[in-house]
Write a protein that holds these residues in place. Structure first.
Motif, mmCIF file in Angstrom:
data_model
loop_
_atom_site.group_PDB
_atom_site.id
_atom_site.type_symbol
_atom_site.label_atom_id
_atom_site.label_comp_id
_atom_site.label_asym_id
_atom_site.label_seq_id
_atom_site.Cartn_x
_atom_site.Cartn_y
_atom_site.Cartn_z
ATOM 1 N N GLN A 1 4.067 9.360 -17.868
ATOM 2 C CA GLN A 1 4.383 10.105 -19.086
ATOM 3 C C GLN A 1 5.823 9.818 -19.523
ATOM 4 O OE1 GLN A 1 2.347 12.458 -20.951
ATOM 5 N NE2 GLN A 1 4.073 12.159 -22.346
ATOM 6 N N PHE A 2 5.966 9.257 -20.721
ATOM 7 C CA PHE A 2 7.290 9.029 -21.297
ATOM 8 C C PHE A 2 7.815 10.327 -21.910
ATOM 9 C CE2 PHE A 2 6.079 4.558 -21.305
ATOM 10 C CZ PHE A 2 7.288 3.897 -21.162
ATOM 11 N N THR A 3 9.131 10.481 -21.978
ATOM 12 C CA THR A 3 9.702 11.538 -22.799
ATOM 13 C C THR A 3 9.634 11.075 -24.258
ATOM 14 O OG1 THR A 3 11.875 10.556 -22.433
ATOM 15 C CG2 THR A 3 11.281 12.426 -21.037
ATOM 16 N N ASP B 1 12.978 21.502 -14.834
ATOM 17 C CA ASP B 1 14.025 21.448 -15.859
ATOM 18 C C ASP B 1 14.238 19.977 -16.222
ATOM 19 O OD1 ASP B 1 16.533 21.099 -17.078
ATOM 20 O OD2 ASP B 1 17.278 22.993 -16.243
ATOM 21 N N GLY B 2 13.983 19.635 -17.477
ATOM 22 C CA GLY B 2 14.056 18.247 -17.904
ATOM 23 C C GLY B 2 15.468 17.674 -17.918
ATOM 24 N N ASP B 3 16.476 18.528 -17.886
ATOM 25 C CA ASP B 3 17.857 18.020 -17.845
ATOM 26 C C ASP B 3 18.246 17.611 -16.427
ATOM 27 O OD1 ASP B 3 18.259 18.373 -20.552
ATOM 28 O OD2 ASP B 3 18.827 20.491 -20.299
ATOM 29 N N THR B 4 17.916 18.473 -15.472
ATOM 30 C CA THR B 4 18.322 18.205 -14.086
ATOM 31 C C THR B 4 17.215 17.550 -13.260
ATOM 32 O OG1 THR B 4 17.544 20.365 -13.373
ATOM 33 C CG2 THR B 4 19.839 20.243 -14.106
ATOM 34 N N ASP B 5 15.990 17.602 -13.784
ATOM 35 C CA ASP B 5 14.813 17.153 -13.049
ATOM 36 C C ASP B 5 14.674 17.865 -11.701
ATOM 37 O OD1 ASP B 5 13.623 15.513 -14.958
ATOM 38 O OD2 ASP B 5 14.986 13.864 -14.494
ATOM 39 N N GLY C 1 8.443 18.151 -26.292
ATOM 40 C CA GLY C 1 9.039 17.193 -27.226
ATOM 41 C C GLY C 1 10.544 17.074 -27.077
ATOM 42 N N ASP C 2 11.209 18.191 -26.745
ATOM 43 C CA ASP C 2 12.656 18.151 -26.573
ATOM 44 C C ASP C 2 13.071 17.683 -25.175
ATOM 45 O OD1 ASP C 2 11.995 20.299 -24.995
ATOM 46 O OD2 ASP C 2 13.023 21.813 -26.216
ATOM 47 N N GLU D 1 3.133 23.040 -29.362
ATOM 48 C CA GLU D 1 3.738 23.202 -28.032
ATOM 49 C C GLU D 1 3.920 24.659 -27.612
ATOM 50 O OE1 GLU D 1 7.211 20.835 -27.295
ATOM 51 O OE2 GLU D 1 6.068 18.970 -27.385
ATOM 52 N N LYS D 2 3.141 25.541 -28.215
ATOM 53 C CA LYS D 2 3.211 26.939 -27.782
ATOM 54 C C LYS D 2 2.452 27.133 -26.480
ATOM 55 C CE LYS D 2 3.972 29.552 -31.976
ATOM 56 N NZ LYS D 2 3.386 30.447 -32.970
ATOM 57 N N PHE D 3 1.398 26.363 -26.314
ATOM 58 C CA PHE D 3 0.530 26.543 -25.141
ATOM 59 C C PHE D 3 0.294 25.225 -24.434
ATOM 60 C CE2 PHE D 3 -0.789 29.715 -28.332
ATOM 61 C CZ PHE D 3 -0.456 30.874 -27.640
ATOM 62 N N LEU D 4 0.105 25.344 -23.117
ATOM 63 C CA LEU D 4 -0.304 24.202 -22.306
ATOM 64 C C LEU D 4 -1.618 24.594 -21.635
ATOM 65 C CD1 LEU D 4 0.677 21.393 -21.060
ATOM 66 C CD2 LEU D 4 1.404 22.749 -19.099
ATOM 67 N N ILE D 5 -2.600 23.723 -21.738
ATOM 68 C CA ILE D 5 -3.908 24.015 -21.154
ATOM 69 C C ILE D 5 -4.074 23.143 -19.910
ATOM 70 C CG2 ILE D 5 -6.421 24.015 -21.563
ATOM 71 C CD1 ILE D 5 -4.597 23.727 -24.650
ATOM 72 N N THR D 6 -4.496 23.742 -18.791
ATOM 73 C CA THR D 6 -4.697 22.975 -17.558
ATOM 74 C C THR D 6 -6.166 23.022 -17.164
ATOM 75 O OG1 THR D 6 -4.539 24.742 -15.905
ATOM 76 C CG2 THR D 6 -2.464 23.894 -16.778
#
Lengths: 324, 401
Positions: free
Chosen positions: A186-188, A258-262, A239-240, A283-288
């Motif tokens: 998965q790319f950012t 955390d996408g900044d610190t991973d 997305g951010d 991007e309000k919800f994530l479905i698993t």
């Protein structure tokens, strides 16, 4: 001039309406049930269940929302459904045992991992023809594409590599060795980072795609849980780039990073054998998908809380959400 | 049906106008590391199996090796490593000389499909000049008093297999076992392993019986008529038991037990529910891909020895890929160290126990047509690895390496 403004306003209005209502359509493949469950993202109820072919797994929606692509692994084909009628319109030449695939950012072509034949098949979704076959490592699985569409990444489960394929020449120009059984790439959104999960290795490698180097390896720990049960599979990034979600398979949890610190921030308890995930377009919800409890969990992305679980078919595997 | 579908797709591909077959960037030849391994199968005279389904194919074990070499080579294309494997079927008397010759020719990774004595002779002859991998011998003593520092065991020990079955039987609450074992040395060792497993997991062996091998032909026309008379009588008047455990490695009688016991009881061990490393019906954790690759290569189903040889050579592929070295010492250090791990279609990583060189691995419990369960059962916990609930754990090991 006036007419086009009106059209634009109507279009905007429709978009705004769809956005606030949040009524997207969610499609879930049920690997054992051979069906696709269709859910409404407002009521979170299953509105329809349709036949999905033999062993449906990977699933995605065309960028205009009109077509649904499903890897019917045991049929050796990709089935294409009209999202308006939910009827199958045609199939795509996928190569044997298609499992996961990814669409080019332009909406065409489709890059398909063929687990049995050590190849990635490139298919034109408009002409329904095969454009190329790219030999990769043993048991290709995960597929990711750079936001500019120039690089497609495939992970091979027995070779344990992320293969970087040039989408113009179909040549592999870079390989990165990761941990055992890489499952997902998965790319950012800015293309600066690539996350690759390794199911058996129990890690997610953070890769600098330009340099082809691993900058960090994320590992997981849940108190009281055997380390071998922490098996990262599906990965999604907001997305951010601030929040990264990793499905941990038989650990029945989704790790939030955390996408900044991973660094892992927390673990969310979802259903059993959590496998793949998809955001709603806002991007309000994530479905698993939770394969062993036959349900999907809905995560509120902002509050990072599991808000609901919904029963679907037998052994849900993949999930995709309509763009509108 | 699958074949038909594939044919259609292939025809379509050839018909497509814009079809491109892209090539992989070749590795720089100057950097290429050539890795020459060997699979030595030491064949001994054995009576025929009691079921014709178990007749050994000529290429037993070698096909697994071929597949692993192809898998390693696919990775080698990207990493600049070349994998070759020499296959050799020899008698016990020739094994040492052949292995010494191969080591002299630069083969430093020897996969042995041999019985314990031959394995030890080979390992002692090559010393530190090669890594010897045991793909067949299950003897517990090879992991304990008779262990060698230059042997890695990819084959599970008898104790691992019997512990795997014991965990499942305990999970079923079938705690009272009747043990019937054969009269051959390997049957006695297997019976020992079942007694140990019963003690370890709290089962009770209520009665033991020995099935003497009196020789004679293994198969006769209409042999089942006699079997149907003999087996109920043989299992008559047993102390009350939950499950009959058969220890028959020599393959003399166990297959005749299911449905023929005097009391209606399930059979496990050498027949019925069997602990093993592989089965053609195993499909979990990507094993389907292995099965399909194997069947395409050999036109037959994979046997446990095929899988074990595959595993032995995949261990080699992994260590060479990660260390870029074919030095026996470097490889052994890495394999026994904390960084080695391998995916082996068993759902968890497999690693080596540093105290005796045994590969930790889940054990399949199989019926005739499907996978029944996989041990360790999740109720059995361990402070290091749940896989260490199978076989000899570090505190019990008498191996001095």
């Amino acid at each position: 001039m006036i007419r086009s403004t009106c059209a634009a306003m109507i279009a905007f209005g429709a978009l705004a309406y769809a956005h606030t209502a949040g009524a997207y359509t969610v499609y879930v493949t049920n690997e054992k049930g051979n069906t696709i469950s269709v859910l409404d993202s407002e009521t979170w109820e299953v509105t329809k269940t349709i036949p999905g072919g033999q062993r449906p797994r990977g699933i995605t929606v065309s960028h205009d929302g009109k077509e649904l692509y499903v890897c019917a692994s045991d049929d050796d084909t990709v089935r294409v459904f009209d999202t308006a009628t939910l009827k199958q319109t045609h199939t795509l030449p996928s190569g044997p045992d298609p499992e996961l695939f990814i669409l080019h950012p332009s909406g065409n072509p489709l890059y398909i991992a063929n687990e049995d034949d050590n190849i990635v098949t490139v298919v034109d979704v408009e002409k329904h023809t095969m454009i190329a076959e790219v030999p990769v490592g043993v048991e290709p699985e995960g597929m990711g594409i750079s936001p500019d569409g120039k690089v497609v990444v495939n992970t091979s489960e027995t070779t344990n590599m992320a293969h970087f394929i040039n989408t113009d020449t179909y040549e592999i120009f870079q390989n990165v060795l990761v941990d055992q059984r890489p499952r997902f790439a998965q790319f950012t959104a800015d293309g600066a980072k690539l996350y690759v999960s390794a199911e058996i290795g129990g890690t997610v490698s953070v890769i600098d795609p330009a340099a082809g180097t691993i900058t960090k390896k994320i590992s997981f720990q849940v108190p009281g849980m055997a380390p071998e049960a922490l098996q990262p599979v599906g990965v999604r990034v907001t997305g951010d780039g601030k929040k990264v979600f990793v499905a941990l398979g038989p650990a029945n949890r989704v790790a939030v990073i955390d996408g900044d610190t991973d660094e892992v921030v927390e673990y969310l308890l979802v259903g059993q054998r959590v496998w793949q995930m998809a955001f709603t377009p806002d991007e309000k919800f994530l479905i698993t998908t939770n394969g062993n409890s036959n349900d999907v969990s809905i995560i509120d992305v902002e509050s990072v809380k599991v808000i609901k679980s919904v029963q679907v078919g037998e052994q849900p595997w993949g999930v995709a959400v309509s763009p509108n | 049906m699958r074949g038909t579908a594939k044919t259609i797709i292939c025809a379509f591909a050839l018909g497509a106008v814009a079809f491109v077959s892209a090539s992989v960037r070749p590795a720089l030849s100057a950097d290429t590391l050539t890795v020459k391994a060997a699979v030595i199968r030491v064949d001994v005279e054995k009576p025929l199996p009691i079921s014709r389904l178990d007749l050994p194919p000529d290429d037993l074990g070698f096909v697994g090796g071929k597949l692993a070499t192809a898998d390693n080579q696919t990775t080698g294309r990207f990493t600049g490593q070349e994998f070759e494997t020499v296959d050799l079927a020899v008698g016990p008397d020739q094994a040492v000389a052949e292995v010494q010759r191969l080591v002299g020719e630069g083969v430093y990774y020897i996969v042995m499909a041999a019985e314990a004595e031959t394995l030890l002779a080979v390992a002692d002859a090559v010393g530190d000049s090669a890594v010897v991998v045991n793909a067949q011998a299950m003897d517990d003593r090879l992991r304990n008093d008779s262990c060698r520092s230059n042997i890695l065991h990819v084959a599970p020990s008898r104790a691992m297999l019997t512990d795997a079955l014991a965990q499942f039987l305990m999970w079923k609450k079938w705690r009272e076992w009747a043990l019937i074992h054969g009269s051959h040395p390997e049957d006695l060792l297997l019976a020992d392993a079942y007694r140990r497993a019963a003690k370890k997991f709290g089962a009770k062996i209520v009665e033991e019986r020995v099935f003497e091998d009196t020789g004679g032909a293994r198969r006769t026309d209409s042999g089942h008529v006699l079997v149907q008379k003999q087996m109920p009588v043989f299992t008559q008047r047993m102390d009350d038991y939950d499950v009959l455990v058969a220890a028959d490695e020599a393959d003399v009688f166990a297959a005749y037990l299911p449905y023929q016991t005097w009391d209606p009881r399930p059979v496990a061990g050498s027949a019925g529910l069997r602990p093993t490393t592989f089965h053609p019906a195993h499909e979990a954790w990507g094993a389907t891909q292995f099965q399909r690759r194997f069947e395409k290569e050999s036109n037959r189903y994979a046997r446990p020895l095929d899988y074990q040889v595959w595993l032995a050579l995949r261990v080699l592929g992994e260590v060479v890929t990660r260390t870029n070295s074919y030095d026996p010492g470097t490889m052994k250090d890495y394999l026994l160290g904390p960084n080695f791990e391998l995916a082996a279609f068993k759902g968890v990583k497999v690693t080596f126990r540093p105290w005796n060189g045994q590969l930790r691995q889940p054990v399949l419990l199989v019926g005739d047509k499907v996978l029944v369960s996989v041990s360790p059962q999740k109720e059995y916990l361990h402070k290091v690895s749940r896989l260490d609930t199978l076989g000899f754990d570090e505190p019990e090991s008498t191996c001095v390496r």
